[in-house]
Design a protein around this motif. Structure first.
Motif, mmCIF file in Angstrom:
data_model
loop_
_atom_site.group_PDB
_atom_site.id
_atom_site.type_symbol
_atom_site.label_atom_id
_atom_site.label_comp_id
_atom_site.label_asym_id
_atom_site.label_seq_id
_atom_site.Cartn_x
_atom_site.Cartn_y
_atom_site.Cartn_z
ATOM 1 N N ALA A 47 0.829 -1.209 0.000
ATOM 2 C CA ALA A 47 0.000 0.000 0.000
ATOM 3 C C ALA A 47 0.863 1.258 0.000
ATOM 4 O O ALA A 47 0.547 2.232 -0.701
ATOM 5 C CB ALA A 47 -0.919 -0.001 1.224
ATOM 6 N N SER A 48 1.959 1.227 0.754
ATOM 7 C CA SER A 48 2.835 2.402 0.817
ATOM 8 C C SER A 48 3.456 2.694 -0.545
ATOM 9 O O SER A 48 3.530 3.855 -0.977
ATOM 10 C CB SER A 48 3.954 2.167 1.837
ATOM 11 O OG SER A 48 3.415 1.971 3.112
ATOM 12 N N LEU A 49 3.898 1.637 -1.215
ATOM 13 C CA LEU A 49 4.509 1.820 -2.530
ATOM 14 C C LEU A 49 3.488 2.360 -3.533
ATOM 15 O O LEU A 49 3.787 3.249 -4.330
ATOM 16 C CB LEU A 49 5.082 0.488 -3.033
ATOM 17 C CG LEU A 49 6.414 0.046 -2.407
ATOM 18 C CD1 LEU A 49 6.735 -1.393 -2.787
ATOM 19 C CD2 LEU A 49 7.549 0.973 -2.831
ATOM 20 N N GLU A 50 2.264 1.826 -3.460
ATOM 21 C CA GLU A 50 1.255 2.260 -4.429
ATOM 22 C C GLU A 50 0.815 3.696 -4.162
ATOM 23 O O GLU A 50 0.499 4.444 -5.087
ATOM 24 C CB GLU A 50 0.065 1.287 -4.403
ATOM 25 C CG GLU A 50 0.498 -0.096 -4.899
ATOM 26 C CD GLU A 50 -0.656 -1.039 -5.176
ATOM 27 O OE1 GLU A 50 -1.755 -0.842 -4.615
ATOM 28 O OE2 GLU A 50 -0.439 -1.992 -5.959
ATOM 29 N N ARG A 51 0.832 4.080 -2.895
ATOM 30 C CA ARG A 51 0.509 5.457 -2.551
ATOM 31 C C ARG A 51 1.609 6.393 -3.039
ATOM 32 O O ARG A 51 1.340 7.468 -3.579
ATOM 33 C CB ARG A 51 0.351 5.578 -1.028
ATOM 34 C CG ARG A 51 -0.730 6.543 -0.612
ATOM 35 C CD ARG A 51 -1.091 6.507 0.859
ATOM 36 N NE ARG A 51 -0.026 6.105 1.749
ATOM 37 C CZ ARG A 51 -0.085 5.025 2.539
ATOM 38 N NH1 ARG A 51 -1.150 4.254 2.536
ATOM 39 N NH2 ARG A 51 0.914 4.711 3.347
#
Ligand SMILES: [Zn+2]
Length: 294
Positions: A47-51
């Motif tokens: 999720a952090s990478l996609e954000r």
């Protein structure tokens, strides 16, 4: 702050899309320490990478980096990190345990995976997420490698490296030039070619240059005049090449008309021939005579 950074990252990834061909899902190569840190800070890595990247992400980990995780098996929380890493797609780096008793360093492994042939290119368009500064330093020299790391539970995307920015700028310039060519296209090319011929014509005579000046002002008449001039211009270059040779012998006064030049050239040739004949005949005649007298 967070919103501002998010906007910056969106712009950044758009630049990578535009100039370096990045597409979703982005392939993110993670190293052991980054996976471990994500676990320690209880971050949802996916999720952090996609954000951060504003798009779908496919996390990948090399065989060597997995081995790094296993080798840290005494550190707290490493088992959860290993379990997480197992869910990622394994990137075969070719550094098999059979051939390499110890896993390669993150730098050696990832530099080989990203820029296999050492050309400074990120052929497979990987995004590199690593806690290793030496890896990030190296990847800045490879063009088109987005770099990510975690700093105190905050995911950071590095600004574009100079190497990458230069490639983007030159690509933009090339694109701009090709668009200009398409727009102005062949017309401009023709104009340039004609312009060169006219310049040659100018040096031939004053009359020709005057005509050229008029031709430049009117566009429609231009093409017709140019066709005529092209025929004239074809003659132009040859007299020019003659002219350079003559410059030491003949003065610039005869340069007004092109027709006068060939005559002078012919005259010169005839004179030279005659001189040789005159000199040769008396010399041949005199020498035997002198010998006979002596
Ligand atoms: Zn490897």
């Amino acid at each position: 702050m967070r919103a501002k950074r998010s906007k910056q990252y969106k712009k950044l990834i758009q630049q990578y899309q535009l100039h370096h061909g990045f597409r979703e899902p982005y392939q993110v190569l993670v190293d052991a320490d980054l996976v471990h840190d994500a676990e320690r800070f209880t971050m949802d890595l996916q999720a952090s990478l996609e954000r951060t990247l504003h798009g779908k992400v496919k996390i990948m980990i090399t065989q060597c980096c997995i081995r790094h995780l296993y080798s840290k098996n005494k550190e707290p929380g490493i088992n959860r990190a290993i379990d997480l890493a197992k869910t990622f797609e394994r990137r075969r780096c070719g550094h098999r345990p059979d051939d390499f008793a110890e896993a390669l360093s993150t730098l050696d492994c990832l530099s080989h995976v990203v820029d296999e042939k050492g050309r400074g290119e990120n052929k497979h368009r990987y995004i590199v997420a690593t806690q290793d500064q030496s890896v990030r330093r190296y990847m800045r020299t490879v063009s088109g490698v987005p770099l990510i790391y975690i700093n105190r539970s905050v995911m950071i995307m590095e600004p574009m490296s100079e190497t990458t920015a230069q490639v983007g700028a030159s690509a933009e310039r090339a694109k701009f030039r090709s668009e200009l060519r398409k727009a102005a296209g062949e017309k401009r090319k023709r104009d340039d070619e004609d312009g060169d011929n006219n310049e040659d014509g100018d040096s031939d005579g004053d009359d020709a240059s005057g005509d050229n000046g008029d031709g430049k002002t009117t566009k429609d008449d231009k093409t017709e005049e140019k066709k005529k001039k092209k025929a004239f211009g074809v003659k132009g270059p040859n007299p020019l090449s003659m002219k350079k040779k003559k410059k030491p012998t003949t003065t610039t006064t005869t340069s007004g008309t092109g027709s006068a030049k060939p005559k002078t050239g012919d005259d010169g040739a005839h004179k030279k021939k005659r001189i040789r004949k005159h000199k040769a005949q008396p010399a041949d005649g005199a020498a035997p005579a002198a010998a006979a007298e002596a």
